[in-house]
Design a protein around this motif. Structure first.
Motif, mmCIF file in Angstrom:
data_model
loop_
_atom_site.group_PDB
_atom_site.id
_atom_site.type_symbol
_atom_site.label_atom_id
_atom_site.label_comp_id
_atom_site.label_asym_id
_atom_site.label_seq_id
_atom_site.Cartn_x
_atom_site.Cartn_y
_atom_site.Cartn_z
ATOM 1 N N GLY A 60 20.509 10.200 44.464
ATOM 2 C CA GLY A 60 19.103 10.300 44.095
ATOM 3 C C GLY A 60 18.792 9.355 42.942
ATOM 4 N N PRO A 61 17.517 9.143 42.679
ATOM 5 C CA PRO A 61 17.138 8.226 41.606
ATOM 6 C C PRO A 61 17.286 8.860 40.223
ATOM 7 N N LEU A 62 17.652 8.028 39.285
ATOM 8 C CA LEU A 62 17.670 8.374 37.867
ATOM 9 C C LEU A 62 16.887 7.255 37.195
ATOM 10 N N ARG A 63 15.816 7.627 36.489
ATOM 11 C CA ARG A 63 14.927 6.603 35.925
ATOM 12 C C ARG A 63 14.675 6.877 34.448
ATOM 13 N N TRP A 64 14.555 5.775 33.694
ATOM 14 C CA TRP A 64 14.192 5.894 32.291
ATOM 15 C C TRP A 64 13.685 4.560 31.780
ATOM 16 N N SER A 65 12.976 4.626 30.666
ATOM 17 C CA SER A 65 12.564 3.449 29.899
ATOM 18 C C SER A 65 13.285 3.524 28.573
ATOM 19 N N GLU A 66 13.653 2.358 28.075
ATOM 20 C CA GLU A 66 14.333 2.327 26.782
ATOM 21 C C GLU A 66 13.810 1.177 25.958
ATOM 22 N N VAL A 67 13.940 1.317 24.655
ATOM 23 C CA VAL A 67 13.661 0.224 23.739
ATOM 24 C C VAL A 67 15.011 -0.403 23.412
ATOM 25 N N ASP A 68 15.047 -1.731 23.462
ATOM 26 C CA ASP A 68 16.276 -2.483 23.236
ATOM 27 C C ASP A 68 16.080 -3.388 22.023
ATOM 28 N N ILE A 77 23.336 -5.111 20.516
ATOM 29 C CA ILE A 77 22.129 -4.556 21.122
ATOM 30 C C ILE A 77 22.180 -3.048 20.875
ATOM 31 N N VAL A 78 21.107 -2.499 20.345
ATOM 32 C CA VAL A 78 20.993 -1.063 20.154
ATOM 33 C C VAL A 78 19.856 -0.602 21.062
ATOM 34 N N PHE A 79 20.091 0.465 21.824
ATOM 35 C CA PHE A 79 19.068 0.934 22.764
ATOM 36 C C PHE A 79 18.897 2.442 22.659
ATOM 37 N N GLU A 80 17.675 2.878 23.023
ATOM 38 C CA GLU A 80 17.379 4.311 23.049
ATOM 39 C C GLU A 80 16.284 4.575 24.064
ATOM 40 N N GLN A 81 16.497 5.618 24.861
ATOM 41 C CA GLN A 81 15.495 6.010 25.843
ATOM 42 C C GLN A 81 14.208 6.421 25.134
ATOM 43 N N THR A 82 13.080 5.989 25.695
ATOM 44 C CA THR A 82 11.773 6.406 25.183
ATOM 45 C C THR A 82 11.087 7.384 26.135
ATOM 46 N N ALA A 83 11.458 7.335 27.408
ATOM 47 C CA ALA A 83 10.924 8.263 28.409
ATOM 48 C C ALA A 83 11.871 8.259 29.595
ATOM 49 N N GLY A 84 11.950 9.388 30.289
ATOM 50 C CA GLY A 84 12.758 9.377 31.490
ATOM 51 C C GLY A 84 13.534 10.650 31.737
ATOM 52 N N ASP A 85 14.540 10.520 32.581
ATOM 53 C CA ASP A 85 15.255 11.665 33.125
ATOM 54 C C ASP A 85 16.320 12.262 32.210
ATOM 55 N N ARG A 90 21.160 7.008 24.343
ATOM 56 C CA ARG A 90 21.111 5.976 23.307
ATOM 57 C C ARG A 90 22.508 5.397 23.125
ATOM 58 N N GLY A 91 22.538 4.159 22.664
ATOM 59 C CA GLY A 91 23.843 3.542 22.465
ATOM 60 C C GLY A 91 23.733 2.118 21.982
ATOM 61 N N SER A 92 24.816 1.376 22.221
ATOM 62 C CA SER A 92 24.845 -0.011 21.753
ATOM 63 C C SER A 92 25.845 -0.824 22.551
ATOM 64 N N TRP A 93 25.656 -2.121 22.469
ATOM 65 C CA TRP A 93 26.590 -3.134 22.941
ATOM 66 C C TRP A 93 26.999 -3.940 21.713
ATOM 67 N N ARG A 94 28.261 -4.330 21.642
ATOM 68 C CA ARG A 94 28.752 -5.227 20.588
ATOM 69 C C ARG A 94 29.658 -6.258 21.234
ATOM 70 N N THR A 105 32.127 -4.226 23.577
ATOM 71 C CA THR A 105 32.189 -2.774 23.423
ATOM 72 C C THR A 105 30.832 -2.192 23.795
ATOM 73 N N PHE A 106 30.856 -1.252 24.735
ATOM 74 C CA PHE A 106 29.666 -0.517 25.151
ATOM 75 C C PHE A 106 29.859 0.926 24.724
#
Length: 172
Positions: A60-68, A77-85, A90-94, A105-106
């Motif tokens: 099934g679908p899993l959907r979200w929007s995030e700010v990156d 890169i630091v990210f966090e969901q703003t809306a969604g399932d 939230r997390g980061s890439w290095r 590193t994820f």
């Protein structure tokens, strides 16, 4: 709530190139079937990006929007969901330089917000995330090896054997 960390090493790309390629979220659907679409809004100059993700999870679908938040000077890169399932996503890439290559590193923390199903859903999501991210990084960089997680490394090797590498022109 579940957290995971995945480390990969590549000797096919230096840290700067690896960082630039990882920020190309809209290409991720080319590399794994689970990522159905990624739509990115904004430019990466001085403002955060907003990305909309559509993932196939458990048929099934899993959907979200995030700010990156892109931090090119740190290759982070630091990210966090703003809306969604998710309740939390939230997390980061290095990306760090290594002699002759780089280490990626994820990290992510997530919660579906369904305590009664956490024991079932979160381990499955962890496995899917690790395998998909490792496969994406491998294909973005031309090669990458999972560090310290033999189960994920074996699963990614099997995935790569089943689905051939995309045309090199796609990754350029």
């Amino acid at each position: 709530m579940r957290s995971l960390e995945l480390k990969l090493q590549s000797y096919a790309a230096d840290a700067d190139l690896a960082y630039r390629r990882i920020t190309e979220f809209e290409k991720y659907p080319e590399f794994v079937d689970e990522v159905r679409s990624v739509v990115v809004h904004g430019n990466a100059r001085d403002e955060p990006l907003v990305s909309e993700w559509d993932i196939l999870f458990r048929n099934g679908p899993l959907r979200w929007s995030e700010v990156d938040y892109l931090q090119p000077e740190l290759r982070r890169i630091v990210f966090e969901q703003t809306a969604g399932d998710f309740d939390v996503f939230r997390g980061s890439w290095r990306v760090e330089p290594l002699a002759g290559g780089c280490e990626v590193t994820f990290e992510v923390t997530f919660d579906f917000g369904i305590p009664s199903l956490a024991g079932v859903l979160e381990p499955i999501a962890t496995k899917v995330l690790k395998e998909a991210i490792a496969t994406i990084v491998h294909r973005l960089l031309g090669e990458a090896h999972v560090v310290g997680d033999p189960a994920t490394a074996m699963a990614v090797t099997a995935r790569l054997a089943v689905r051939p590498e995309p045309d090199a022109a796609l990754s350029a």
